[in-house]
Each structure stands twice: as C-alpha cells, then as structure tokens.
Design a protein around this motif. Sequence first.
Motif, short mmCIF file in Angstrom:
data_model
loop_
_atom_site.label_atom_id
_atom_site.label_comp_id
_atom_site.label_asym_id
_atom_site.label_seq_id
_atom_site.Cartn_x
_atom_site.Cartn_y
_atom_site.Cartn_z
N MET A 23 0.83 -1.19 0.00
CA MET A 23 0.00 0.00 0.00
C MET A 23 0.87 1.25 0.00
O MET A 23 1.77 1.38 0.82
CB MET A 23 -0.91 0.01 1.23
CG MET A 23 -2.04 -0.99 1.17
SD MET A 23 -2.94 -1.07 2.73
CE MET A 23 -1.83 -2.12 3.67
N LYS A 24 0.56 2.14 -0.92
CA LYS A 24 1.34 3.37 -1.03
C LYS A 24 0.50 4.62 -0.83
O LYS A 24 1.04 5.67 -0.49
CB LYS A 24 2.03 3.43 -2.40
CG LYS A 24 3.05 2.32 -2.63
CD LYS A 24 3.71 2.46 -3.98
CE LYS A 24 4.73 1.36 -4.21
NZ LYS A 24 5.38 1.47 -5.55
N GLN A 25 -0.79 4.53 -1.06
CA GLN A 25 -1.65 5.71 -0.98
C GLN A 25 -2.12 5.93 0.45
O GLN A 25 -2.44 4.98 1.17
CB GLN A 25 -2.84 5.56 -1.92
CG GLN A 25 -2.45 5.37 -3.37
CD GLN A 25 -1.51 6.46 -3.87
OE1 GLN A 25 -1.80 7.65 -3.74
NE2 GLN A 25 -0.38 6.05 -4.44
N ASP A 26 -2.18 7.21 0.85
CA ASP A 26 -2.56 7.54 2.23
C ASP A 26 -3.93 6.99 2.60
O ASP A 26 -4.14 6.51 3.72
CB ASP A 26 -2.54 9.06 2.43
CG ASP A 26 -1.14 9.63 2.38
OD1 ASP A 26 -0.18 8.85 2.57
OD2 ASP A 26 -1.00 10.85 2.19
N GLY A 27 -4.88 7.06 1.67
CA GLY A 27 -6.22 6.57 1.96
C GLY A 27 -6.22 5.09 2.27
O GLY A 27 -6.90 4.64 3.23
N SER A 28 -5.49 4.31 1.50
CA SER A 28 -5.40 2.87 1.74
C SER A 28 -4.77 2.58 3.09
O SER A 28 -5.25 1.74 3.86
CB SER A 28 -4.57 2.20 0.63
OG SER A 28 -5.17 2.37 -0.63
N ALA A 36 -12.43 -16.18 2.72
CA ALA A 36 -11.15 -16.54 3.33
C ALA A 36 -10.59 -15.40 4.16
O ALA A 36 -9.50 -15.52 4.72
CB ALA A 36 -10.14 -16.96 2.25
N LYS A 37 -11.33 -14.30 4.24
CA LYS A 37 -10.92 -13.11 5.00
C LYS A 37 -9.56 -12.60 4.53
O LYS A 37 -8.71 -12.20 5.31
CB LYS A 37 -10.90 -13.41 6.50
CG LYS A 37 -12.26 -13.82 7.05
CD LYS A 37 -13.27 -12.69 6.91
CE LYS A 37 -14.61 -13.00 7.56
NZ LYS A 37 -15.43 -13.93 6.76
N SER A 38 -9.36 -12.62 3.20
CA SER A 38 -8.13 -12.10 2.61
C SER A 38 -8.14 -10.58 2.63
O SER A 38 -9.19 -9.94 2.64
CB SER A 38 -7.97 -12.58 1.16
OG SER A 38 -8.00 -13.98 1.08
N VAL A 39 -6.95 -10.00 2.60
CA VAL A 39 -6.77 -8.56 2.40
C VAL A 39 -6.07 -8.40 1.06
O VAL A 39 -5.00 -8.98 0.83
CB VAL A 39 -5.94 -7.93 3.53
CG1 VAL A 39 -5.63 -6.47 3.22
CG2 VAL A 39 -6.67 -8.05 4.86
N VAL A 40 -6.66 -7.62 0.16
CA VAL A 40 -6.18 -7.55 -1.21
C VAL A 40 -5.87 -6.11 -1.61
O VAL A 40 -6.65 -5.20 -1.30
CB VAL A 40 -7.23 -8.14 -2.19
CG1 VAL A 40 -6.80 -7.95 -3.63
CG2 VAL A 40 -7.45 -9.62 -1.89
N VAL A 41 -4.74 -5.92 -2.27
CA VAL A 41 -4.38 -4.64 -2.87
C VAL A 41 -4.24 -4.84 -4.37
O VAL A 41 -3.55 -5.76 -4.81
CB VAL A 41 -3.06 -4.09 -2.28
CG1 VAL A 41 -2.69 -2.77 -2.96
CG2 VAL A 41 -3.18 -3.89 -0.79
N VAL A 62 -1.97 -10.12 -2.26
CA VAL A 62 -2.77 -10.60 -1.15
C VAL A 62 -1.91 -10.50 0.10
O VAL A 62 -0.82 -11.07 0.16
CB VAL A 62 -3.25 -12.04 -1.37
CG1 VAL A 62 -4.06 -12.52 -0.16
CG2 VAL A 62 -4.09 -12.14 -2.64
N ILE A 63 -2.38 -9.76 1.10
CA ILE A 63 -1.60 -9.42 2.29
C ILE A 63 -2.03 -10.27 3.47
O ILE A 63 -3.22 -10.52 3.67
CB ILE A 63 -1.77 -7.93 2.63
CG1 ILE A 63 -1.16 -7.06 1.53
CG2 ILE A 63 -1.15 -7.58 3.98
CD1 ILE A 63 -1.42 -5.59 1.69
#
Length: 211
Positions: A1-6, A95-100, A159-160
């Motif tokens: 993640m690079k953007q402040d909002g994310s 799967a409760k993944s976190v995705v960028v 996928v984080i």
Amino acid sequence: MKQDGSIDLFHYWNRLRNGRAAPKRTEVEPADIKGLLADTFILERDTRGEAVFRLAGTRLCATYGRELKGFSFPSLWRDKDQRLVARLAHGVFHAKSVVVVNFDGLSSNERANPFELLLLPLDGGTESPRALGIVSPCQKPFWLGADPIVDAMIDAVRVIDPDREPMFLKNRPSVTVPSLAPSDQALSDSIKMLGARRIRHLVVLKGGLED
C-alpha cells in the motif's frame, strides 16, 4: 500500500478487528473515517454469489460517472480481468483475505490514470459476507471526476497477511548509526595538535599578521 487513503483505512480496520480475522460490519462507524468516506465503498454478495456495491462514496461515484450502488464490482474491469476480480472478492468474503490491486483506469475520452484499490473483509456472518474498500487515485489530473472511468486494466495484485506484515515492520531490528560528531577525546586531541586552546564552546587558534 502506497496511498494515504489505503494506509489509513487499513490501520482503522486493523484496530477494529483487534486480532480477529475481521471486524464485524456493525463495528464500522462512518464518523470515524469521515475523511475517507468519499472514496470508500462496501461490497456484499448477491443471490448469484456475485460481489456488488452495497454503498459507494460520492467521489468514487463521480470518478465512474454513475451511482455504483447495486452494480457488479467485477464489471468495472475489462472482460479478461473480471474473473480474477471476482475470485479476489470471493477470497475477501470467505477466506478473509486482504487484497491490494493496482490498476489503470481508462476514461471515456481515452485518458488513463493509475489507481490503488484496497479490499478488507468484514464479518457479516456466513449468509451476509461484506467487504470494506477504498479506491485511491495515484495521480489527480484535472479531468478526474469530469471524464468518467469506463474501463480498467489490472497492473498488479497483492494478497496481504495482516497478521504477519505489520508485525514485520514492528520487529525490524534497530540499526546503530555512528555519530557524525567527534567524541570529546578526539576533539581535545585535535585542539592540542593545532596548538590551540578552548574557551567554553570556542576553539581559539594562535596566529596573527606578520610585519
């Protein structure tokens, strides 16, 4: 993640979940993220199992030139990427993944702009899975919001693991950096070698004009 909002939304979500796989959808308070609401959205699974917009922020809708509520989430991407986007959303739901996702949005006048998408799982129960997300423009050209985004191409997907990656940053070993200032002993030795004397914080050198 690079953007402040994310980054800000991820930290808010991470605090809410407090070690769980995901926070409950009822725990999300819009007032807590009011500065992000214009770009955020919530996805739900419809009766066909497809990810659709339940809510979408005003600036996000303006970016796409339409009200997104009820629209298919994968439909924002071109045909070849829609299956991948659907699979990513399914992973967030189940799967409760976190995705960028980094993607290029293409406007109706064939302009292009890079965006960053973050998808975070919410616990809505097995029958009502939800996802919280944000779309942040990596650049903000003058036409954004006036020339609608009508197509998108995926550039990169990540996928984080939220339990491991933030801890990696916290546990990075400290690096000892040597001081750039000389030690007191080294400074005293240098003063002696120059034949000078020290008065408080000043170093006075012997010398003067010769006749």
